[in-house]
Design a protein around this motif. Structure first.
Motif, short mmCIF file in Angstrom:
data_model
loop_
_atom_site.label_atom_id
_atom_site.label_comp_id
_atom_site.label_asym_id
_atom_site.label_seq_id
_atom_site.Cartn_x
_atom_site.Cartn_y
_atom_site.Cartn_z
N VAL A 159 33.06 53.46 63.94
CA VAL A 159 31.84 53.97 64.52
C VAL A 159 32.23 55.48 64.88
CG1 VAL A 159 33.03 53.25 66.83
CG2 VAL A 159 30.28 53.45 66.51
N ILE A 160 31.08 55.99 65.12
CA ILE A 160 31.11 57.46 65.43
C ILE A 160 29.94 57.90 66.34
CG2 ILE A 160 29.69 58.23 63.24
CD1 ILE A 160 31.46 60.63 63.20
N SER A 161 30.23 58.88 67.19
CA SER A 161 29.07 59.33 68.01
C SER A 161 28.58 60.63 67.27
CB SER A 161 30.06 59.90 69.49
OG SER A 161 28.73 60.74 70.12
N TRP A 162 27.23 60.45 67.10
CA TRP A 162 26.70 61.81 66.51
C TRP A 162 26.62 62.94 67.43
CZ3 TRP A 162 22.60 64.31 68.58
CH2 TRP A 162 21.84 63.64 69.47
N ARG A 163 26.79 62.83 68.65
CA ARG A 163 26.57 63.98 69.51
C ARG A 163 27.91 64.61 69.66
NH1 ARG A 163 25.07 62.69 75.11
NH2 ARG A 163 26.23 60.98 74.96
N VAL A 164 28.90 63.88 69.70
CA VAL A 164 30.45 64.61 70.03
C VAL A 164 31.27 64.36 68.91
CG1 VAL A 164 30.02 64.37 72.47
CG2 VAL A 164 31.31 62.82 71.47
N GLY A 165 30.94 63.51 67.94
CA GLY A 165 31.98 63.41 66.86
C GLY A 165 33.13 62.39 66.97
N SER A 166 33.14 61.75 67.97
CA SER A 166 34.39 61.14 68.39
C SER A 166 34.34 59.79 67.38
CB SER A 166 34.48 60.57 70.02
OG SER A 166 33.46 60.22 70.33
N THR A 167 35.53 59.09 67.08
CA THR A 167 35.28 58.00 66.15
C THR A 167 36.32 57.07 66.64
OG1 THR A 167 37.37 59.19 64.90
CG2 THR A 167 35.09 59.75 64.17
N TYR A 168 35.99 55.79 66.04
CA TYR A 168 37.01 54.71 66.44
C TYR A 168 37.02 53.87 65.32
CZ TYR A 168 38.86 50.51 68.48
OH TYR A 168 39.60 49.30 68.71
N TYR A 169 38.18 53.37 64.70
CA TYR A 169 38.31 52.36 63.71
C TYR A 169 38.96 51.30 63.80
CZ TYR A 169 37.66 56.99 61.05
OH TYR A 169 37.07 58.09 60.43
N GLU A 170 38.64 50.28 63.04
CA GLU A 170 39.44 49.05 63.11
C GLU A 170 40.66 49.31 62.32
OE1 GLU A 170 38.23 46.58 64.66
OE2 GLU A 170 39.48 44.93 63.72
N ASP A 171 41.54 48.78 62.95
CA ASP A 171 43.04 48.91 62.50
C ASP A 171 43.25 48.54 61.08
OD1 ASP A 171 44.71 47.87 65.46
OD2 ASP A 171 43.89 49.85 64.81
N SER A 172 42.64 47.67 60.48
CA SER A 172 42.81 47.19 59.28
C SER A 172 42.22 48.16 57.90
CB SER A 172 41.89 45.92 59.00
OG SER A 172 40.67 45.83 59.14
N VAL A 173 41.43 48.96 58.45
CA VAL A 173 40.99 50.25 57.28
C VAL A 173 41.55 51.43 57.58
CG1 VAL A 173 38.71 48.84 57.22
CG2 VAL A 173 38.88 50.64 58.77
N LYS A 174 42.54 51.64 58.70
CA LYS A 174 43.07 52.88 58.74
C LYS A 174 44.21 52.90 57.69
CE LYS A 174 42.65 53.06 63.90
NZ LYS A 174 43.60 53.02 64.97
N PRO A 175 44.61 54.07 57.03
CA PRO A 175 43.73 55.15 57.06
C PRO A 175 42.93 55.58 55.98
CG PRO A 175 46.00 55.75 55.93
CD PRO A 175 46.14 54.27 56.38
N ARG A 176 42.74 54.30 55.27
CA ARG A 176 41.84 54.55 53.82
C ARG A 176 40.49 54.87 54.02
NH1 ARG A 176 41.06 50.01 51.19
NH2 ARG A 176 41.03 48.69 52.72
N PHE A 177 39.77 54.64 55.30
CA PHE A 177 38.16 54.69 55.42
C PHE A 177 38.08 55.75 56.68
CE2 PHE A 177 36.54 50.37 54.42
CZ PHE A 177 37.31 50.36 53.20
#
Length: 122
Positions: free
Chosen positions: A50-68
Motif C-alpha cells: 500500500v502507498i499514500s499518494w499524498r506523502v509517498g509512504s509505503t508498507y509491504y507484506e513481508d512475503s513480497v519483500k524485496p521483489r515487489f
C-alpha cells in the motif's frame, strides 16, 4: 464512487519482471491509501502493498519483500506495482484498491478495480 482501473498484466517467464498500473479517478482525503491485492481461485484475497499518494509512504507484506515495489505518479493519478524475480506462485488476478488509511484488510478499502491477470510460466 472512485473509479479504479488496473492494467499491464500478462504472461511472463519465471525470473522475469512486470509492472502493473492502477489508475484512480480522485485524489482526496478518502482516497489516501492505494493498495495492491491478489487472488487465486479458492483462496482469500491477499494483501501485497500500500502507498499514500499524498506523502509517498509505503508498507509491504513481508512475503513480497524485496521483489515487489509500489510507486506513485501523482500527476497522472496512477500507482504502479513493479514485480521482479517472478515465480509461478505469483500467478493471480491482481487488484487495486482505494481507501482512507493503510490496512491489510480488504474490507477497509471502499473502491476496487476489476483486476489484471498476471501469469508466470516456467
Amino acid at each position: 464512487q472512485v473509479h479504479v482501473v488496473e492494467s499491464g498484466g500478462g504472461r511472463v517467464q519465471a525470473g522475469g519482471s512486470l509492472r502493473i498500473s492502477c489508475y484512480y479517478s480522485e485524489r482526496t482525503f478518502s482516497t489516501n491509501a492505494i493498495a495492491w491485492f491478489r487472488q487465486t481461485p479458492g483462496k482469500e484475497r491477499e494483501f501485497l502493498a500500500v502507498i499514500s499518494w499524498r506523502v509517498g509512504s509505503t508498507y509491504y507484506e513481508d512475503s513480497v519483500k524485496p521483489r515487489f515495489t509500489i510507486s506513485r505518479d501523482i500527476a497522472n493519478n496512477t500507482i504502479y506495482l513493479h514485480m521482479s524475480s517472478l515465480k509461478p506462485d505469483d500467478t493471480a488476478l491482481y487488484y487495486c484498491a482505494v481507501g482512507q488509511a493503510f490496512s491489510r484488510l480488504p474490507n477497509n478499502y471502499h473502491s476496487w478495480g476489476q483486476g489484471t491477470q498476471v501469469t508466470v510460466f516456467s
